[in-house]
Motif scaffolding. Sequence first.
Motif, PDB file in Angstrom:
ATOM      1  N   SER A   1      48.262  36.384  48.924  1.00 49.79           N
ATOM      2  CA  SER A   1      48.462  35.093  48.261  1.00 49.79           C
ATOM      3  C   SER A   1      47.179  34.552  47.631  1.00 49.79           C
ATOM      4  O   SER A   1      47.222  33.548  46.928  1.00 49.79           O
ATOM      5  N   ALA A   2      46.062  35.233  47.835  1.00 49.69           N
ATOM      6  CA  ALA A   2      44.781  34.796  47.260  1.00 49.69           C
ATOM      7  C   ALA A   2      44.466  35.592  45.997  1.00 49.69           C
ATOM      8  O   ALA A   2      44.559  36.824  46.009  1.00 49.69           O
ATOM      9  N   PRO A   3      44.095  34.920  44.910  1.00 48.49           N
ATOM     10  CA  PRO A   3      43.717  35.659  43.695  1.00 48.49           C
ATOM     11  C   PRO A   3      42.651  36.722  43.965  1.00 48.49           C
ATOM     12  O   PRO A   3      42.760  37.852  43.475  1.00 48.49           O
ATOM     13  N   SER A   4      41.645  36.393  44.760  1.00 48.18           N
ATOM     14  CA  SER A   4      40.594  37.366  45.063  1.00 48.18           C
ATOM     15  C   SER A   4      41.130  38.544  45.868  1.00 48.18           C
ATOM     16  O   SER A   4      40.607  39.659  45.783  1.00 48.18           O
ATOM     17  N   GLY A   5      42.182  38.330  46.638  1.00 44.11           N
ATOM     18  CA  GLY A   5      42.798  39.414  47.397  1.00 44.11           C
ATOM     19  C   GLY A   5      43.415  40.462  46.489  1.00 44.11           C
ATOM     20  O   GLY A   5      43.317  41.661  46.753  1.00 44.11           O
ATOM     21  N   HIS A   6      44.015  40.020  45.397  1.00 43.06           N
ATOM     22  CA  HIS A   6      44.593  40.968  44.436  1.00 43.06           C
ATOM     23  C   HIS A   6      43.512  41.881  43.869  1.00 43.06           C
ATOM     24  O   HIS A   6      43.703  43.078  43.736  1.00 43.06           O
ATOM     25  N   VAL A   7      42.368  41.292  43.548  1.00 42.93           N
ATOM     26  CA  VAL A   7      41.252  42.082  43.013  1.00 42.93           C
ATOM     27  C   VAL A   7      40.732  43.039  44.080  1.00 42.93           C
ATOM     28  O   VAL A   7      40.488  44.218  43.806  1.00 42.93           O
ATOM     29  N   ALA A   8      40.599  42.555  45.301  1.00 47.44           N
ATOM     30  CA  ALA A   8      40.019  43.359  46.384  1.00 47.44           C
ATOM     31  C   ALA A   8      40.827  44.610  46.703  1.00 47.44           C
ATOM     32  O   ALA A   8      40.252  45.638  47.061  1.00 47.44           O
ATOM     33  N   ILE A   9      42.154  44.545  46.569  1.00 55.06           N
ATOM     34  CA  ILE A   9      42.976  45.694  46.969  1.00 55.06           C
ATOM     35  C   ILE A   9      43.465  46.529  45.794  1.00 55.06           C
ATOM     36  O   ILE A   9      44.121  47.549  46.002  1.00 55.06           O
ATOM     37  N   ASP A  10      43.150  46.169  44.574  1.00 52.48           N
ATOM     38  CA  ASP A  10      43.623  46.884  43.385  1.00 52.48           C
ATOM     39  C   ASP A  10      43.089  48.307  43.345  1.00 52.48           C
ATOM     40  O   ASP A  10      41.888  48.536  43.382  1.00 52.48           O
ATOM     41  N   SER A  11      43.990  49.271  43.251  1.00 52.17           N
ATOM     42  CA  SER A  11      43.570  50.669  43.175  1.00 52.17           C
ATOM     43  C   SER A  11      43.411  51.168  41.746  1.00 52.17           C
ATOM     44  O   SER A  11      42.854  52.234  41.528  1.00 52.17           O
ATOM     45  N   SER A  12      43.874  50.400  40.771  1.00 51.44           N
ATOM     46  CA  SER A  12      43.852  50.864  39.378  1.00 51.44           C
ATOM     47  C   SER A  12      42.490  50.695  38.719  1.00 51.44           C
ATOM     48  O   SER A  12      42.195  51.367  37.737  1.00 51.44           O
ATOM     49  N   GLY A  13      41.685  49.765  39.219  1.00 47.79           N
ATOM     50  CA  GLY A  13      40.412  49.453  38.579  1.00 47.79           C
ATOM     51  C   GLY A  13      40.549  48.452  37.449  1.00 47.79           C
ATOM     52  O   GLY A  13      39.551  48.048  36.860  1.00 47.79           O
ATOM     53  N   MET A  14      41.762  48.037  37.128  1.00 50.94           N
ATOM     54  CA  MET A  14      41.960  47.087  36.028  1.00 50.94           C
ATOM     55  C   MET A  14      41.558  45.663  36.389  1.00 50.94           C
ATOM     56  O   MET A  14      41.059  44.936  35.547  1.00 50.94           O
ATOM     57  N   LEU A  15      41.815  45.235  37.628  1.00 50.67           N
ATOM     58  CA  LEU A  15      41.536  43.857  38.006  1.00 50.67           C
ATOM     59  C   LEU A  15      40.041  43.700  38.283  1.00 50.67           C
ATOM     60  O   LEU A  15      39.508  44.324  39.203  1.00 50.67           O
ATOM     61  N   GLN A  16      39.380  42.879  37.485  1.00 51.06           N
ATOM     62  CA  GLN A  16      37.934  42.722  37.587  1.00 51.06           C
ATOM     63  C   GLN A  16      37.521  41.512  38.417  1.00 51.06           C
ATOM     64  O   GLN A  16      36.588  41.582  39.200  1.00 51.06           O
ATOM     65  N   SER A  17      38.187  40.395  38.214  1.00 51.25           N
ATOM     66  CA  SER A  17      37.921  39.170  38.965  1.00 51.25           C
ATOM     67  C   SER A  17      39.096  38.230  38.746  1.00 51.25           C
ATOM     68  O   SER A  17      39.967  38.496  37.908  1.00 51.25           O
ATOM     69  N   ALA A  18      39.128  37.137  39.508  1.00 53.00           N
ATOM     70  CA  ALA A  18      40.248  36.203  39.411  1.00 53.00           C
ATOM     71  C   ALA A  18      39.757  34.776  39.595  1.00 53.00           C
ATOM     72  O   ALA A  18      38.710  34.539  40.198  1.00 53.00           O
ATOM     73  N   GLU A  19      40.528  33.850  39.067  1.00 53.70           N
ATOM     74  CA  GLU A  19      40.249  32.420  39.201  1.00 53.70           C
ATOM     75  C   GLU A  19      41.497  31.726  39.715  1.00 53.70           C
ATOM     76  O   GLU A  19      42.590  32.008  39.244  1.00 53.70           O
ATOM     77  N   GLY A  20      41.305  30.824  40.655  1.00 53.23           N
ATOM     78  CA  GLY A  20      42.427  30.043  41.152  1.00 53.23           C
ATOM     79  C   GLY A  20      42.446  29.994  42.663  1.00 53.23           C
ATOM     80  O   GLY A  20      41.732  30.733  43.340  1.00 53.23           O
ATOM     81  N   ASP A  21      43.269  29.102  43.161  1.00 55.27           N
ATOM     82  CA  ASP A  21      43.433  28.912  44.598  1.00 55.27           C
ATOM     83  C   ASP A  21      44.549  29.800  45.117  1.00 55.27           C
ATOM     84  O   ASP A  21      45.417  30.231  44.355  1.00 55.27           O
TER      85      ASP A  21
END
Length: 153
Positions: free
Chosen positions: A24-44
């Motif tokens: 549920s955390a934007p940073s969590g999506h980036v942390a677990i991404d296996s594709s390498g596409m997600l670089q960073s995130a903003e939001g609560d």
Amino acid sequence: MTTDRFDVRRRIAAAPDKIFAVLSAPSGHVAIDSSGMLQSAEGDPVRAAGEEFIVHMDRESLNDYPLGKYDVTVIITRFEQDALIEWTISGQVQPPMRHIYGYQLEPVPGGTLVTSYYDWSEIDERYREAGIFPVIPEAGLRATLGILARTVE
């Protein structure tokens, strides 16, 4: 036979609430991404369907479609605390592609059975004809579950 959806499962030795905190955390999506596409995130962290956050993307990691760096808005479409989170995206490509990603969490002895899914059955015909789906292969979902397990166990 073709499919417009992948579902992969993994038992993770962590409680649903601990896993859901990552999902549920934007940073969590980036942390677990296996594709390498997600670089960073903003939001609560999100708490309900309809909430949104921004993810800064880099499509060059897939080397499949010349988008380069861009931003997407993640829009939560389904939300059940500690049990289900699903989203779609909107961004520079319009109309929105209407593909969805999600996680279902089921408590099991010693942890949680996590189902990750990716569904592109509702995409616009022009995207289907472009031959770019699925964007993420089934192996990518499995790899992301492995990273999620490493993160929370």
